[in-house]
Design an enzyme around this catalytic site. Structure first.
Site, PDB file in Angstrom:
ATOM      1  CE  LYS A   1      -3.473  -2.691   1.993  1.00 11.43           C
ATOM      2  NZ  LYS A   1      -4.547  -3.319   3.468  1.00 11.43           N
TER       3      LYS A   1
ATOM      4  CD  GLN B   1      -3.039  -4.561   6.677  1.00 15.66           C
ATOM      5  OE1 GLN B   1      -2.616  -3.783   5.782  1.00 15.66           O
ATOM      6  NE2 GLN B   1      -3.554  -5.398   6.162  1.00 15.66           N
TER       7      GLN B   1
ATOM      8  CG  ASP C   1      -9.169  -0.143   4.814  1.00 13.60           C
ATOM      9  OD1 ASP C   1      -9.269  -0.174   3.116  1.00 13.60           O
ATOM     10  OD2 ASP C   1      -9.537  -0.868   4.896  1.00 13.60           O
TER      11      ASP C   1
END
Ligand code: NAP
Length: 282
Positions: free
Chosen positions: A54, A98, A121
């Site tokens: 990412k 994460q 997200d």
């Protein structure tokens, strides 16, 4: 029949190139680069790989990534304070935590605390609810990435019978909402579902998101079906999907590989969600 491979890496790279140009153009117009806060707690090897991917994508397109690599001993209160600070920082457009967080951190609570406006997200209950109501704002990166991939391949979704094997809050469920919104008739399978084989066999589009290596057998795939494998399973030093690829490819018309299929689309979608977050905030 041998299926056409869907090259997720190529499609994602094209998306990243477009984003890079758009961000550079905005910079020329005096708009600061978007900024994404990436929080990694602990040193889980798979999470470290995902976070690095990412960050690399951020660099590639010109998104500023703010690194928060925290020790596994980080407390719930410390993490909540960081989320609160980032929510209130006007220089931060997106916040990514994460998953999975190490025990005993309460991941659901942390994700709920991220401002829905910075939830790139697409995991916040408000964003999942908006997607369920066909008024999406931030769409979960993996399912939305799958939709972008199908569009790039000009694969028709509307009117098709689709099955999603897997029903998790962050992957399987939003995948079913996405396919419904795109006009498919969707069957959702989970750990209590009986006769998954028949449900797969009756489907034009098969999406696997279970986390069990090669659980979806190649012989279950109807001739000409489109197969999207979201699963990533580490078996020894190899990455294996949830679909028995070598057999499925003989029945499918299109199929994604693992790796190089859905994974890069997830990352590219995170980048476009971050740019969208900045656009929404200006
Ligand atoms: P998860 O939270 O563990 O959910 C797994 C889902 O599969 C659950 O809904 C579970 O049902 C269902 N399931 C488990 N065993 C089953 C069985 N025997 N038959 C039918 N359904 C079964 O996993 P996840 O986060 O959704 O991730 C799924 C996979 O996708 C993993 O391999 C993950 O690594 C991968 N992934 C890939 C990407 C990418 O970018 N490519 C992104 C995210 C995740 P219940 O709901 O009944 O428990």
């Amino acid at each position: 029949m041998t299926a056409q491979l869907i090259d997720g890496k190529l499609i994602a790279n094209n998306l990243l190139e477009d984003l890079k140009k758009e961000i550079a153009k905005r910079e020329e117009d005096g708009i600061r680069n978007p900024a994404l806060a990436v929080i990694l707690v602990g040193d889980d090897p798979a999470s470290t790989v995902y976070v690095n991917n990412k960050r690399r994508a951020c660099e590639k397109v010109g998104i500023k990534s703010l690194f928060y690599d925290l020790p596994a001993t980080t407390t719930q209160i410390e993490l909540e304070k960081l989320i609160d600070d980032l929510n209130n920082d006007s220089g931060v457009d997106g916040i990514l935590v994460q998953s999975p967080l190490p025990d005993p951190l309460d991941e659901d609570r942390i994700l709920d605390l991220i401002s829905p406006d910075k939830d790139v997200d697409g995991f916040h209950p408000i964003n999942l609810g908006l997607l369920a109501m066909r008024q999406p704002k931030f769409r979960s990166c993996t399912p939305y990435g799958v939709i972008k991939m199908l569009k790039a391949m000009e694969i028709e979704i509307s009117g098709k019978d689709a099955v999603v094997v897997g029903a998790s809050n962050h992957v399987g469920r939003p995948m079913a909402f996405e396919l419904l919104m795109a006009g498919a008739t969707v069957t959702q399978c989970h750990s209590k579902t009986q006769n998954i084989q028949d449900k797969v066999y009756n489907s034009d589009i098969v999406v696997a998101a279970v986390g069990r290596p090669e659980m979806v057998k190649g012989s279950w795939i109807k001739k000409g079906a489109v197969v999207i494998d979201i699963g990533i399973n580490r078996v020894g030093d190899k990455l294996i999907g949830d679909v028995e690829f070598e057999v499925a490819k003989n029945n499918a018309s299109f199929i994604t590989p693992v790796p190089g299929g859905v994974g890069p689309m997830t990352v590219a979608t995170l980048m476009s969600n971050t740019l969208d977050a900045q656009k929404n905030s200006l």
